[in-house]
Scaffold this active site. Structure first.
Site, PDB file in Angstrom:
ATOM      1  N   ASP A 100      73.653  93.325 135.242  1.00 27.96           N
ATOM      2  CA  ASP A 100      74.875  93.493 136.028  1.00 27.96           C
ATOM      3  C   ASP A 100      74.770  92.802 137.379  1.00 27.96           C
ATOM      4  OD1 ASP A 100      76.192  95.037 134.247  1.00 27.96           O
ATOM      5  OD2 ASP A 100      75.797  96.949 135.242  1.00 27.96           O
TER       6      ASP A 100
ATOM      7  N   LYS B  91      80.052  92.750 136.809  1.00 28.20           N
ATOM      8  CA  LYS B  91      81.441  93.154 137.028  1.00 28.20           C
ATOM      9  C   LYS B  91      81.780  93.044 138.489  1.00 28.20           C
ATOM     10  CE  LYS B  91      81.136  96.630 133.531  1.00 28.20           C
ATOM     11  NZ  LYS B  91      80.361  97.813 133.580  1.00 28.20           N
TER      12      LYS B  91
ATOM     13  N   MET C  83      81.894 103.329 145.367  1.00 29.97           N
ATOM     14  CA  MET C  83      83.042 102.428 145.192  1.00 29.97           C
ATOM     15  C   MET C  83      84.209 102.814 146.110  1.00 29.97           C
ATOM     16  SD  MET C  83      82.805 102.179 141.038  1.00 29.97           S
ATOM     17  CE  MET C  83      82.252 103.868 140.813  1.00 29.97           C
TER      18      MET C  83
END
Ligand code: SAH
Length: 272
Positions: free
Chosen positions: A58, A80, A193
């Site tokens: 990732d 991502k 996030m």
């Protein structure tokens, strides 16, 4: 042993050897690579990374960690970014299964811990359905890494008796969380996030009863040499951040434990 039995045993042995040579069974290691600093990997993570034939990784896996995979391992990036999924999750799930079925040992390297906002559960669900062998290796999650390296204990007898991890990811421009619960006293709230939604988060907490001067911190690139910690209050932090040229990844910590940072900050970064 009768002659027939002996013959049968010999046959079984031959078959087992044949299977071992010709049909090496592949396997997936779903590995938490920790928050960034390479020496925060677990010993088990490192061992499996050095055995794997293929590494599927990732965006949050740091270059210094990728350097530790087996030299000749194939590396596949499926990172991502916000609103821009390089490879859709379903394709990642199938990719892992296919690679393992072709006999490869696959290291699925993920930032932090695979089971904390890491979609590790979805990946192993597919592997389980397809009969692929796998194992999950826990990693140090961003909350633990950032808290330790910022000198902000997540729980503390005088400040917080519980800690909650939430995602601040925006869905249709809003964040669906139980704000009344999160605004209660004597706890720490860690937001993953949460950078884009920071203003909404601060406003929602104030609207649900948190004092506007309640302590909050943003940790940028926690555990790494560029780590930065910005502290403020629910009313000041959004503006402080807007002026600070923040780089991802960032983690938000909310609670009176944040006041301990000044005193307990021990990690020497390049900038201080
Ligand atoms: N599975 C990961 C989390 C993946 S979600 C874990 O357990 O840590 C991605 C979010 O994690 C980022 O948006 C950020 O909020 C946080 N994060 C991961 N690494 C970080 C780091 N080194 N510093 C600050 N935040 C980090």
């Amino acid at each position: 042993m009768f002659a027939g039995q002996e013959q049968q045993a010999e046959l079984q042995l031959q078959q087992a050897l044949y299977n071992q040579e010709q049909h090496t069974v592949g396997e997936v290691y779903v590995i938490g690579a920790g928050p960034g600093a390479a020496d925060l990997l677990t010993f088990r993570a490192l061992r499996l990374m050095q055995q794997a034939d293929v590494v599927v990784y990732d965006r949050l896996v740091s270059p210094e960690i990728l350097d530790l995979v087996r030299r000749d391992a194939e590396k596949i990036y499926v990172g991502k970014e916000r609103d821009h999924h390089t490879v859709p999750q379903e394709n990642i799930n199938t990719l892992l299964a296919e690679l393992a079925k072709s006999g490869k040992r696959v290291a699925r390297l993920k930032g932090g811990d695979p089971f904390i906002f890491g979609r590790g559960g979805e990946e192993i669900e597919t592997l389980m359905q397809q009969g692929v062998q796998f194992q999950v290796v826990p990693g140090i999650t961003a909350a633990s890494g950032c808290a330790s390296y910022a000198g902000i204990p997540l729980t503390h007898r005088d400040h917080a008796q519980s800690v909650t991890f939430v995602t601040g990811h925006l869905k249709n421009d809003s964040i669906n969380l139980n704000w009344t619960q999160l605004a209660a006293a004597n706890q720490t709230v860690v937001v993953y996030m949460g950078l884009v939604g920071i203003e909404k988060i601060c406003n929602a907490l104030i609207a649900h009863g948190s004092p506007s001067d309640f302590p909050i911190a943003l940790v940028q690139e926690g555990t790494m040499q560029n780590q930065r910690v910005i502290t403020g209050t629910l009313s000041t932090l959004p503006q402080l951040i807007a002026n600070a040229q923040i780089k991802p990844p960032t983690l938000i910590i909310i609670g009176t434990v944040v006041t301990l940072h000044k005193q307990l900050n021990w990690f020497q970064t390049k900038g201080n």
